[in-house]
Design an enzyme around this catalytic site. Structure first.
Site, PDB file in Angstrom:
ATOM      1  N   SER A 139       0.846  -1.195   0.000  1.00 62.15           N
ATOM      2  CA  SER A 139       0.000   0.000   0.000  1.00 62.15           C
ATOM      3  C   SER A 139       0.878   1.240   0.000  1.00 62.15           C
ATOM      4  O   SER A 139       2.020   1.204   0.478  1.00 62.15           O
ATOM      5  CB  SER A 139      -0.894   0.010   1.244  1.00 62.15           C
ATOM      6  OG  SER A 139      -1.571   1.241   1.387  1.00 62.15           O
ATOM      7  N   TYR A 152      -1.992  -1.140  10.254  1.00 59.62           N
ATOM      8  CA  TYR A 152      -2.024  -1.358   8.806  1.00 59.62           C
ATOM      9  C   TYR A 152      -0.731  -0.899   8.146  1.00 59.62           C
ATOM     10  O   TYR A 152      -0.161  -1.607   7.303  1.00 59.62           O
ATOM     11  CB  TYR A 152      -3.218  -0.605   8.231  1.00 59.62           C
ATOM     12  CG  TYR A 152      -3.471  -0.835   6.759  1.00 59.62           C
ATOM     13  CD1 TYR A 152      -4.092  -1.993   6.309  1.00 59.62           C
ATOM     14  CD2 TYR A 152      -3.107   0.122   5.814  1.00 59.62           C
ATOM     15  CE1 TYR A 152      -4.349  -2.195   4.955  1.00 59.62           C
ATOM     16  CE2 TYR A 152      -3.361  -0.069   4.463  1.00 59.62           C
ATOM     17  CZ  TYR A 152      -3.969  -1.237   4.038  1.00 59.62           C
ATOM     18  OH  TYR A 152      -4.213  -1.424   2.702  1.00 59.62           O
TER      19      TYR A 152
END
Length: 260
Positions: A139, A152
């Protein structure tokens, strides 16, 4: 792209980017195995693949649990005998310091986002076919953070590093690359009746002028895993509409990365 009769494995394939990946591999003639802990979502993805005439396999399990990965890998091996593509897509967020994310929640996200990709790759080592490829989904959060995203962001930073480490270890045998999505609106792969509604700020913060879609990621994953692209190894391709790299000028706000 050459996926006819290739065995393609996708983690977190029940919804979102994972569902899109499963359907695209199936559309290209691949045999697709997915694992997801959401039984209803996984079965729906499997139904859609079979409606295309594709061979598919769904295993319901939590990739944070090593036993689930072991049973899943044995099931894939017993069904098709090899793996040509592995996409480590599954991840989630349990937020971070702002939400008082605890030790167990934080380490659970790391187990899903880092430990599972490592262990599943290891489990498939005896079964990877010639010119096999692994693609990890990281990401832009690995390099560009928001507050309260520590669980995350740490997982995505970990899988980014894992990508080039595994590429080094598996050189000459299995190529390992990664795709780093930015803001991807996955609504259409949750609800077939979904219709997006964006504010001008939503689109203007992307130099590309729009919000990303799952197909933006799927196209790059299929490109990286195609055996004809065998000179690409150990790389991470960012697909974020330019947010993390390009400066935008706003007359009222001045220069900023990715807009406001």
């Amino acid at each position: 792209m050459q996926y006819q009769d290739k065995v393609c494995v996708v983690t977190g394939g029940g919804l979102g980017i994972g569902r899109c990946l499963c359907l695209e591999f199936a559309r290209q003639g691949g045999k697709v195995a997915l694992v997801d802990m959401d039984r209803a979502a996984g079965e729906e993805t499997l139904r859609q693949m079979r409606a295309m005439g594709a061979e598919g396999l769904f295993f319901c399990g939590d990739v944070a649990e090593p036993q689930a990965l072991e049973v899943f890998s044995r099931t894939v091996a017993a069904t098709w005998g090899r793996v040509d593509v592995l996409v480590n897509n599954a991840c989630l967020s349990r937020q971070g310091l702002g939400s008082r994310c605890g030790y167990d929640d934080f380490t659970y996200v790391l187990r899903v986002g880092v430990s599972a990709p490592y262990y599943l790759t290891r489990l498939f080592l005896p079964y990877f076919g010639p010119k096999a490829a692994v693609c990890n989904i990281t990401s832009s959060r690995a390099v560009m953070s928001q507050s309260d995203t520590e669980s995350y962001s740490a997982a995505k930073g970990g899988i980014s590093a894992l990508t080039h480490a595994m590429a080094a270890s598996l050189r000459g045998r299995v190529r390992v690359n990664a795709v780093a999505p930015g803001w991807i609106d996955t609504g259409a792969y949750h609800d077939p009746d979904y219709r997006p509604s964006y504010t001008p700020a939503d689109t203007s913060q992307h130099p590309a002028g729009r919000v990303g879609e799952p197909m933006d990621i799927a196209r790059v994953v299929l490109f990286l895993c195609d055996e004809e692209n065998s000179f690409i190894d150990g790389e991470t391709v960012t697909v974020d509409g330019g947010m993390t790299r390009l400066m935008i000028y706003d007359g009222d706000e001045g220069w900023s990365y990715g807009g406001k």
